[in-house]
Each structure stands twice: as C-alpha cells, then as structure tokens.
Write a protein that holds these residues in place. Structure first.
Motif, PDB file in Angstrom:
ATOM      1  N   LEU A  55      50.479  44.271  48.656  1.00  0.00           N
ATOM      2  CA  LEU A  55      50.453  43.313  47.544  1.00  0.00           C
ATOM      3  C   LEU A  55      49.819  43.916  46.295  1.00  0.00           C
ATOM      4  CD1 LEU A  55      49.436  40.090  49.504  1.00  0.00           C
ATOM      5  CD2 LEU A  55      51.670  40.570  48.467  1.00  0.00           C
ATOM      6  N   ALA A  56      48.818  44.746  46.486  1.00  0.00           N
ATOM      7  CA  ALA A  56      48.183  45.406  45.340  1.00  0.00           C
ATOM      8  C   ALA A  56      49.112  46.440  44.716  1.00  0.00           C
ATOM      9  CB  ALA A  56      46.872  46.063  45.774  1.00  0.00           C
ATOM     10  N   ASN A  57      49.841  47.171  45.557  1.00  0.00           N
ATOM     11  CA  ASN A  57      50.742  48.218  45.058  1.00  0.00           C
ATOM     12  C   ASN A  57      51.867  47.657  44.205  1.00  0.00           C
ATOM     13  OD1 ASN A  57      49.310  50.291  46.263  1.00  0.00           O
ATOM     14  ND2 ASN A  57      50.548  50.289  48.127  1.00  0.00           N
ATOM     15  N   VAL A  58      52.352  46.458  44.533  1.00  0.00           N
ATOM     16  CA  VAL A  58      53.433  45.867  43.738  1.00  0.00           C
ATOM     17  C   VAL A  58      52.888  45.029  42.581  1.00  0.00           C
ATOM     18  CG1 VAL A  58      55.105  45.882  45.606  1.00  0.00           C
ATOM     19  CG2 VAL A  58      53.624  43.890  45.310  1.00  0.00           C
ATOM     20  N   GLY A  59      51.564  44.968  42.455  1.00  0.00           N
ATOM     21  CA  GLY A  59      50.964  44.340  41.295  1.00  0.00           C
ATOM     22  C   GLY A  59      50.740  42.849  41.391  1.00  0.00           C
ATOM     23  N   TYR A  60      50.770  42.277  42.609  1.00  0.00           N
ATOM     24  CA  TYR A  60      50.593  40.840  42.756  1.00  0.00           C
ATOM     25  C   TYR A  60      49.140  40.447  43.040  1.00  0.00           C
ATOM     26  CZ  TYR A  60      55.680  41.017  43.416  1.00  0.00           C
ATOM     27  OH  TYR A  60      57.024  41.235  43.280  1.00  0.00           O
ATOM     28  N   VAL A  61      48.338  41.425  43.460  1.00  0.00           N
ATOM     29  CA  VAL A  61      46.956  41.153  43.860  1.00  0.00           C
ATOM     30  C   VAL A  61      46.036  42.203  43.253  1.00  0.00           C
ATOM     31  CG1 VAL A  61      45.392  41.279  45.862  1.00  0.00           C
ATOM     32  CG2 VAL A  61      47.479  39.909  45.996  1.00  0.00           C
ATOM     33  N   LYS A  62      44.829  41.769  42.862  1.00  0.00           N
ATOM     34  CA  LYS A  62      43.803  42.680  42.345  1.00  0.00           C
ATOM     35  C   LYS A  62      42.755  42.939  43.418  1.00  0.00           C
ATOM     36  CE  LYS A  62      42.881  39.894  38.934  1.00  0.00           C
ATOM     37  NZ  LYS A  62      42.272  39.300  37.725  1.00  0.00           N
ATOM     38  N   GLU A  63      42.316  44.191  43.489  1.00  0.00           N
ATOM     39  CA  GLU A  63      41.215  44.551  44.379  1.00  0.00           C
ATOM     40  C   GLU A  63      39.926  44.542  43.565  1.00  0.00           C
ATOM     41  OE1 GLU A  63      42.095  48.324  46.092  1.00  0.00           O
ATOM     42  OE2 GLU A  63      43.729  47.567  47.352  1.00  0.00           O
ATOM     43  N   ILE A  64      38.926  43.821  44.050  1.00  0.00           N
ATOM     44  CA  ILE A  64      37.649  43.702  43.359  1.00  0.00           C
ATOM     45  C   ILE A  64      36.622  44.567  44.095  1.00  0.00           C
ATOM     46  CG2 ILE A  64      35.945  42.127  42.402  1.00  0.00           C
ATOM     47  CD1 ILE A  64      38.836  41.563  41.536  1.00  0.00           C
ATOM     48  N   PRO A  65      36.173  45.686  43.498  1.00  0.00           N
ATOM     49  CA  PRO A  65      35.223  46.571  44.185  1.00  0.00           C
ATOM     50  C   PRO A  65      33.933  45.839  44.537  1.00  0.00           C
ATOM     51  CG  PRO A  65      36.125  47.629  42.218  1.00  0.00           C
ATOM     52  CD  PRO A  65      36.523  46.185  42.150  1.00  0.00           C
ATOM     53  N   GLY A  66      33.294  46.255  45.608  1.00  0.00           N
ATOM     54  CA  GLY A  66      32.021  45.674  46.011  1.00  0.00           C
ATOM     55  C   GLY A  66      31.806  45.831  47.490  1.00  0.00           C
TER      56      GLY A  66
END
Length: 281
Positions: A55-66
C-alpha cells in the motif's frame, strides 16, 4: 457504508483482498500500528507488513517513523489521483515495451502475413464502426499517432480532449499541422460552453501552433481527419453523425481508411474552415 459497497469501490484500485481490507480499516480508524491493524482486520501478522508495504509503494498509505512505526491512509482524493497516475505510468511502460518490439515484430510476421494473403483478392471496406466512448477515443488516439502531415478536428466543445491529450501533444511535438473547428459558443449549452472555454484556453496556452476557428452553423457530423490527400490514395478518419435524440452511450462512430472517402471529408472541412467559420478570439 457496507463492507460490500466499500469492496466494490476499492476494486478500481487493483488491490488484493488483504490490501483492500487494510486500506478500508485505515481510512475508517486512522493512524495505527501494524500489529493493531492485524488484530482489527484479521490479517495474519506474518502478512501485515508486506500488505502495508504494498500500500505504501503504490502511494495509498504513509509510513510514520517511530517506535513503533505507524501507518496512515492518505486522503481519499489523493488515493484516487495516485491510482490514476499509477495506471498511466503502467500504460506508458507497456506502450514503450510494445514500441521497442515493433521493428522485430514487423520483420518476423510481416512477410508471413503477405505470403498468406498474396493470392487473396484485395477488398476495401468503406468503414467499420466502434462504440462511442472509450472505443472511439482509442481509435482517435491511434489516428493522432499515425498522422504524418495534418490533423483536422470537427467538434462541439472538444470535451474529450483530456482523454486524447498525450496523443495530441505527441502529434504537435512532431510538427504535425493541427486545426480544430469548434462549434460557435452561441449554439452550446452553458455546460458545454464552459468546457469549450477551458479547452480553448488550454490549447491557446499550451499548444500555440494549433489553429482554432468557430463554425458559424451547426454541423451534421463531427470527428477527426488525418492526412487527407487529393490523390484519393491515403488518409484516415473517424466520424460521428449528429443524432440529437440518441444518447452518446448508444451511438457508434465510423472509422475509415478509404482514401476517396477521407478526401471528401477533408474537402468538406476546408470549405467550412474557409467560408463558414470565424476566428477564435
């Protein structure tokens, strides 16, 4: 919204079952961790990171570092825009791959085709028909890419411009002469007049070499003419006859490579352009 209706909408995004489930949950609940999402959705923990990575690779989801890392769905409008851009890039990659094989494909299969048909008496259909909508737009894009010298367009408001824009831009960049004959705004509905205004502004701004004129009167047909020739040997066109009482979704367009027919269409265009139209101010 029911689970079924959500799944139906997400089908347009070309996602797997787990990806659709995870995205729906993120859109519904907001930011969360992978383990929490796995628990909420029933997606196995062994799969959840791969699902979120997709989902992140296709741009639908953001990963929030932490610590721990969290995940958040992008805004629905951004997801739709990303889906369209992903499909566009996929198509352009496909087109590049096919074009790279063109020479070898023709060299291998061209002679086979010619030999198989060398004893067949040639015939030439005047035209074939396609449904109005994506099929006719696909044919129009093909005509633009095949043009060598000139393209002539008869249209009401050029409402389909965005769907053929890449092919239009390609022809313009190759130095193909393009003339667009639009219906005078006085004959248009408010909706179509607004569309036409936007298209004319785009053409004047981004394609300054394209010539534009308004047809003074309503025309019995509209379409695109490519490379008409007075020797009646070459040329292509797609034509849609005006039928006011029949909705576009139920209509068909005629596609022709008959040189004589295309020459006649080209002559008609020239007469209207020269004598029955006015400049676009």
């Amino acid at each position: 919204m029911t689970d079924d209706s959500a799944a139906a909408l997400l089908e347009h995004l070309d996602l797997g079952e787990y990806e659709s489930t995870a995205l729906t949950q993120l859109l519904t609940l907001g930011r969360t961790t992978a383990p929490n999402l796995a628990e909420a959705t029933g997606i196995p923990r062994a799969r959840i990171y791969d699902v979120l990575g997709t989902l992140a690779n296709v741009g639908y989801v953001k990963e929030i570092p932490g610590r721990p890392k969290e995940y958040e769905a992008r805004h629905p409008e951004e997801i739709v825009d990303r889906a369209i851009e992903n499909r566009r890039q996929s198509f352009e990659s496909f087109r590049t791959d096919v074009e790279s094989a063109r020479t070898e494909f023709l060299a291998q299969f061209g002679p086979l085709y010619e030999r198989a048909n060398e004893d067949v008496t040639p015939t030439e259909d005047l035209f074939h028909v396609v449904d109005v909508g994506e099929p006719s737009e696909t044919e129009t894009r093909t005509l633009y890419r095949s043009a060598d010298r000139e393209i002539e367009v008869l249209t009401k408001s050029f409402e389909y411009f965005e769907s053929i824009r890449p092919a239009f831009a390609d022809a313009d960049e190759r130095g193909v002469s393009i003339r667009v004959l639009l219906l005078d705004p006085s004959h248009l509905s408010d909706h179509n007049r607004s569309i036409q205004t936007d298209v004319v502004e785009t053409l004047n701004t981004e394609f300054p070499d394209v010539e534009l004129r308004f047809s003074n009167e309503r025309l019995p047909w509209r379409g695109t003419i490519v490379d008409p020739s007075m020797d009646y040997e070459t040329g292509k066109a797609i034509v849609l006859v005006e039928e006011k009482d029949i909705p576009l979704s139920m209509r068909q367009a005629a596609v022709t490579e008959n040189g004589s027919f295309v020459a006649g269409l080209g002559r008609y265009f020239e007469l209207i352009w020269a004598h029955e139209s006015s400049p676009v101010e």
